[in-house]
Every structure is written in structure tokens, then in C-alpha cells.
Write a protein that holds these residues in place. Structure first.
Motif, PDB file in Angstrom:
ATOM      1  N   ILE A  79       0.919  -1.155   0.016  1.00 21.96           N
ATOM      2  CA  ILE A  79       0.153   0.103   0.053  1.00 21.96           C
ATOM      3  C   ILE A  79       0.770   1.195  -0.064  1.00 21.96           C
ATOM      4  O   ILE A  79       1.737   1.390   0.790  1.00 21.96           O
ATOM      5  CB  ILE A  79      -0.897   0.089   1.141  1.00 21.96           C
ATOM      6  CG1 ILE A  79      -1.917  -1.246   1.127  1.00 21.96           C
ATOM      7  CG2 ILE A  79      -1.608   1.253   1.243  1.00 21.96           C
ATOM      8  CD1 ILE A  79      -2.830  -1.196   2.509  1.00 21.96           C
ATOM      9  N   LEU A  94       1.208   1.995  -9.036  1.00 21.43           N
ATOM     10  CA  LEU A  94      -0.001   0.928  -9.570  1.00 21.43           C
ATOM     11  C   LEU A  94       0.309   0.172 -10.622  1.00 21.43           C
ATOM     12  O   LEU A  94       0.084  -1.142 -10.556  1.00 21.43           O
ATOM     13  CB  LEU A  94      -1.383   1.692  -9.616  1.00 21.43           C
ATOM     14  CG  LEU A  94      -2.092   2.464  -8.630  1.00 21.43           C
ATOM     15  CD1 LEU A  94      -3.177   3.047  -8.741  1.00 21.43           C
ATOM     16  CD2 LEU A  94      -2.517   1.326  -7.519  1.00 21.43           C
ATOM     17  N   ASP A  99      -0.946  -2.540  -4.554  1.00 24.48           N
ATOM     18  CA  ASP A  99      -2.312  -3.145  -4.410  1.00 24.48           C
ATOM     19  C   ASP A  99      -3.209  -2.023  -3.950  1.00 24.48           C
ATOM     20  O   ASP A  99      -4.509  -2.246  -4.431  1.00 24.48           O
ATOM     21  CB  ASP A  99      -2.339  -3.976  -3.334  1.00 24.48           C
ATOM     22  CG  ASP A  99      -1.418  -5.330  -3.512  1.00 24.48           C
ATOM     23  OD1 ASP A  99      -1.910  -6.616  -3.900  1.00 24.48           O
ATOM     24  OD2 ASP A  99      -0.183  -5.395  -3.565  1.00 24.48           O
ATOM     25  N   ASP A 100      -2.813  -0.662  -3.504  1.00 24.71           N
ATOM     26  CA  ASP A 100      -3.577   0.441  -3.227  1.00 24.71           C
ATOM     27  C   ASP A 100      -2.685   1.343  -2.669  1.00 24.71           C
ATOM     28  O   ASP A 100      -1.660   1.349  -2.899  1.00 24.71           O
ATOM     29  CB  ASP A 100      -4.311  -0.340  -1.874  1.00 24.71           C
ATOM     30  CG  ASP A 100      -5.656   0.509  -1.898  1.00 24.71           C
ATOM     31  OD1 ASP A 100      -5.988   1.661  -2.423  1.00 24.71           O
ATOM     32  OD2 ASP A 100      -6.860  -0.016  -1.106  1.00 24.71           O
ATOM     33  N   TYR A 101      -3.212   2.613  -2.733  1.00 22.26           N
ATOM     34  CA  TYR A 101      -2.684   3.746  -2.128  1.00 22.26           C
ATOM     35  C   TYR A 101      -3.695   4.546  -1.044  1.00 22.26           C
ATOM     36  O   TYR A 101      -4.802   4.473  -1.176  1.00 22.26           O
ATOM     37  CB  TYR A 101      -2.405   4.567  -3.383  1.00 22.26           C
ATOM     38  CG  TYR A 101      -3.574   5.270  -3.968  1.00 22.26           C
ATOM     39  CD1 TYR A 101      -4.012   6.364  -3.799  1.00 22.26           C
ATOM     40  CD2 TYR A 101      -3.932   4.513  -5.087  1.00 22.26           C
ATOM     41  CE1 TYR A 101      -4.977   6.939  -4.331  1.00 22.26           C
ATOM     42  CE2 TYR A 101      -4.986   5.086  -5.622  1.00 22.26           C
ATOM     43  CZ  TYR A 101      -5.670   6.264  -5.582  1.00 22.26           C
ATOM     44  OH  TYR A 101      -6.655   6.987  -6.180  1.00 22.26           O
ATOM     45  N   ARG A 114      -8.121  -0.121   4.539  1.00 22.19           N
ATOM     46  CA  ARG A 114      -7.429  -0.572   3.166  1.00 22.19           C
ATOM     47  C   ARG A 114      -6.308  -1.688   3.594  1.00 22.19           C
ATOM     48  O   ARG A 114      -6.197  -2.528   2.697  1.00 22.19           O
ATOM     49  CB  ARG A 114      -6.536   0.763   2.631  1.00 22.19           C
ATOM     50  CG  ARG A 114      -7.744   1.580   2.135  1.00 22.19           C
ATOM     51  CD  ARG A 114      -6.878   2.877   1.349  1.00 22.19           C
ATOM     52  NE  ARG A 114      -7.951   3.540   0.764  1.00 22.19           N
ATOM     53  CZ  ARG A 114      -8.862   3.545  -0.010  1.00 22.19           C
ATOM     54  NH1 ARG A 114      -9.103   2.387  -0.587  1.00 22.19           N
ATOM     55  NH2 ARG A 114      -9.678   4.711   0.001  1.00 22.19           N
ATOM     56  N   VAL A 118      -6.794  -5.249   1.592  1.00 26.60           N
ATOM     57  CA  VAL A 118      -5.690  -6.004   0.872  1.00 26.60           C
ATOM     58  C   VAL A 118      -5.342  -7.120   1.436  1.00 26.60           C
ATOM     59  O   VAL A 118      -5.168  -8.133   0.557  1.00 26.60           O
ATOM     60  CB  VAL A 118      -4.523  -4.718   0.974  1.00 26.60           C
ATOM     61  CG1 VAL A 118      -3.351  -5.570   0.041  1.00 26.60           C
ATOM     62  CG2 VAL A 118      -4.788  -3.754   0.057  1.00 26.60           C
ATOM     63  N   ASP A 187      -8.750  -7.890  -9.241  1.00 23.35           N
ATOM     64  CA  ASP A 187      -7.614  -7.651  -8.599  1.00 23.35           C
ATOM     65  C   ASP A 187      -6.161  -7.809  -9.233  1.00 23.35           C
ATOM     66  O   ASP A 187      -5.207  -7.287  -8.944  1.00 23.35           O
ATOM     67  CB  ASP A 187      -7.629  -8.254  -7.080  1.00 23.35           C
ATOM     68  CG  ASP A 187      -8.806  -7.840  -6.041  1.00 23.35           C
ATOM     69  OD1 ASP A 187      -9.020  -6.749  -6.346  1.00 23.35           O
ATOM     70  OD2 ASP A 187      -9.289  -8.598  -5.473  1.00 23.35           O
ATOM     71  N   GLY A 191      -5.947  -4.013  -9.829  1.00 29.08           N
ATOM     72  CA  GLY A 191      -5.705  -3.635  -8.560  1.00 29.08           C
ATOM     73  C   GLY A 191      -6.685  -2.615  -8.249  1.00 29.08           C
ATOM     74  O   GLY A 191      -7.923  -2.592  -8.342  1.00 29.08           O
ATOM     75  N   ARG A 192      -6.206  -1.451  -7.535  1.00 29.49           N
ATOM     76  CA  ARG A 192      -7.127  -0.296  -7.068  1.00 29.49           C
ATOM     77  C   ARG A 192      -7.844   0.332  -8.369  1.00 29.49           C
ATOM     78  O   ARG A 192      -9.060   1.061  -8.260  1.00 29.49           O
ATOM     79  CB  ARG A 192      -6.168   0.800  -6.355  1.00 29.49           C
ATOM     80  CG  ARG A 192      -6.847   2.131  -5.992  1.00 29.49           C
ATOM     81  CD  ARG A 192      -7.751   1.673  -4.977  1.00 29.49           C
ATOM     82  NE  ARG A 192      -8.432   3.165  -4.708  1.00 29.49           N
ATOM     83  CZ  ARG A 192      -8.286   4.107  -3.942  1.00 29.49           C
ATOM     84  NH1 ARG A 192      -7.320   3.611  -2.967  1.00 29.49           N
ATOM     85  NH2 ARG A 192      -8.859   5.161  -3.817  1.00 29.49           N
TER      86      ARG A 192
END
Length: 240
Positions: A79, A94, A99-101, A114, A118, A187, A191-192
Motif C-alpha cells: 500500500i 499501481l 495493491d492500493d494507495y 485498506r 488488501v 484484483d 488492482g485499485r
């Protein structure tokens, strides 16, 4: 994953690093921290991590470089912590596989949500097939050159793949003969950035079928599993 997931917090700002570490510990996680990329690399080598929370803007080696190393050498989810203005860095992260931010300043409660999301997704995804990590794999009448993002048929003719089609085919060959739900495919491929509608996956699958199936109306490589998602049925072998 252990009963208490192990999180690594990487941020050169000591106040953020310490307060976030305390917050995550208070909510049931084991937490290690690192002030820079060098320390983070050593932490990853020395202990099993379940997730890395990683600041992009750090002196010396930045977070994007460390994110690339994590994606190339481990399966640890990442993340990113980004400033509001760092849109390009966020997109690059990304694309590297983060996987996320979360954008700074952030709510610890949002980051906690989050982190949990994840970790749930990572636990739900099936393990990757090792042979698909090679530079090229063979299936049916195709050679898929992963490093070059090329698909070659048995007449040595290249077939163009869009970025979305490449990511989808890569997900399939890395998880051959496993049922992948639409959420898992989103995913794995986006991903995000994933769209919330399942039809985006269905449309991408239809386009890929038109390129790799002999008869797309009667697919035999990408099979629909009713109520489940899709299964890639072709044996996948590394190309020497």
C-alpha cells in the motif's frame, strides 16, 4: 498468514512512522518499521511480512524503486502513501503492481480499512504457478513471451495484445486450471484501478477469446464457470 499479520511501515518521517505503527499494533497487528529503503530491504529479508505500507517520497532510494524490488522479488502486497499532488507517482506505483494507495494527510482508520481489505484479497487469491514466472510459456498453439508482452502462434505470427488483454492472459497462465472469480481477476489485472462492474471482466475475456480461441463461440481454453468466474484449462509449460 499468521494469526497476527506482520506489517512493515516504511516512511522517513519518524512521527508518521511511529504513530502509524502504534495504531496498527493497537488493532491487532505485529508491526516493524523502517526509515529508508535500505533498512526496509533488510527487514524483508530477515522476517516474513504480510504487507508493506510504503511512503513514495523518501530521500535516497525512493518508494517507487523499493516497490519495484518488492514486486520483482516477493509476493508481499504493498500500500503506497502518496501526497495529493503526486498523481503520476501514484499511477506508476499501481502499474508496478502496488495493491492500493492512501493520500496524505490520511485518516488512520481509512488506512486500517485498506490494510484489512488488501490482506483479505491476498488471502483469497490462489498461489501463482512458478513456471509462469519464466520469460516465456507455451500453451495450446501459442507461445506467450511475458517479458516482451508478445503472443506468437504456431506459424510464428505475432498477435497484438492490449494492456488489458496482456494482464488478463498473464493472470490466467499464472493460475492455470484454477477457477478465478471476477473480483479476483479485477484484483490480479487492475488492482485499485478496478471497475466495480463485473461486465468489464466479461468484455475483456470476450476480446481475449477472439484472439486465442479457434472458435470463440465454443471456447476451450478460457471456460466460463457459472456462478464462479473463469478457468484457464490449457496446460502451461515454460519455454526453454
Amino acid at each position: 498468514m499468521s494469526e497476527q499479520p506482520h506489517i512493515l511501515v516504511v516512511d522517513d518521517n519518524r512521527e508518521i512512522r511511529d504513530s502509524l505503527s502504534r495504531y496498527l499494533r493497537d488493532h491487532g497487528f505485529r508491526v516493524s518499521s523502517a526509515a529508508d529503503a535500505s533498512i526496509a530491504r533488510q527487514q524483508v529479508r530477515d522476517a516474513a511480512m504480510d504487507l508493506v505500507v510504503l511512503d513514495i517520497m523518501m530521500p535516497g532510494e525512493d518508494g517507487l524503486s523499493l516497490c519495484r524490488w518488492l514486486q520483482e522479488t516477493t509476493d508481499i502486497p504493498v500500500i503506497l502513501l502518496t501526497a495529493v499532488a503526486d498523481e503520476m507517482d501514484r499511477v506508476i506505483g499501481l502499474e508496478m503492481g502496488a495493491d492500493d494507495y492512501v493520500t496524505k494527510p490520511f485518516s488512520p482508520r481509512e488506512l486500517l480499512a485498506r490494510v484489512r481489505a488488501v490482506l483479505r484479497r491476498a488471502a483469497a487469491l490462489p498461489a501463482q504457478r512458478n513456471q509462469a514466472d519464466d520469460n516465456a510459456v507455451r500453451f495450446d498453439r501459442w507461445v506467450f513471451r511475458i517479458a516482451q508482452q508478445e503472443l506468437i502462434d504456431d506459424d510464428d505470427v505475432a498477435v497484438a495484445l492490449s494492456t488489458g488483454e496482456f494482464r488478463l492472459l498473464l493472470a490466467f497462465v499464472r493460475h492455470a486450471n484454477r477457477v478465478l472469480s471476477r473480483d479476483q481477476l479485477l484484483d490480479l489485472t487492475q488492482g485499485r484501478e478496478a471497475e466495480v462492474f463485473d461486465r468489464s471482466v466479461d468484455n475483456q475475456v470476450s476480446r481475449l477469446r477472439r484472439k486465442i480461441e479457434i472458435d470463440p463461440s465454443q471456447p476451450r481454453l478460457i471456460m466460463t464457470v457459472w456462478g464462479g468466474g473463469y478457468r484457464f484449462t490449457a496446460p502451461v509449460e515454460p519455454v526453454e
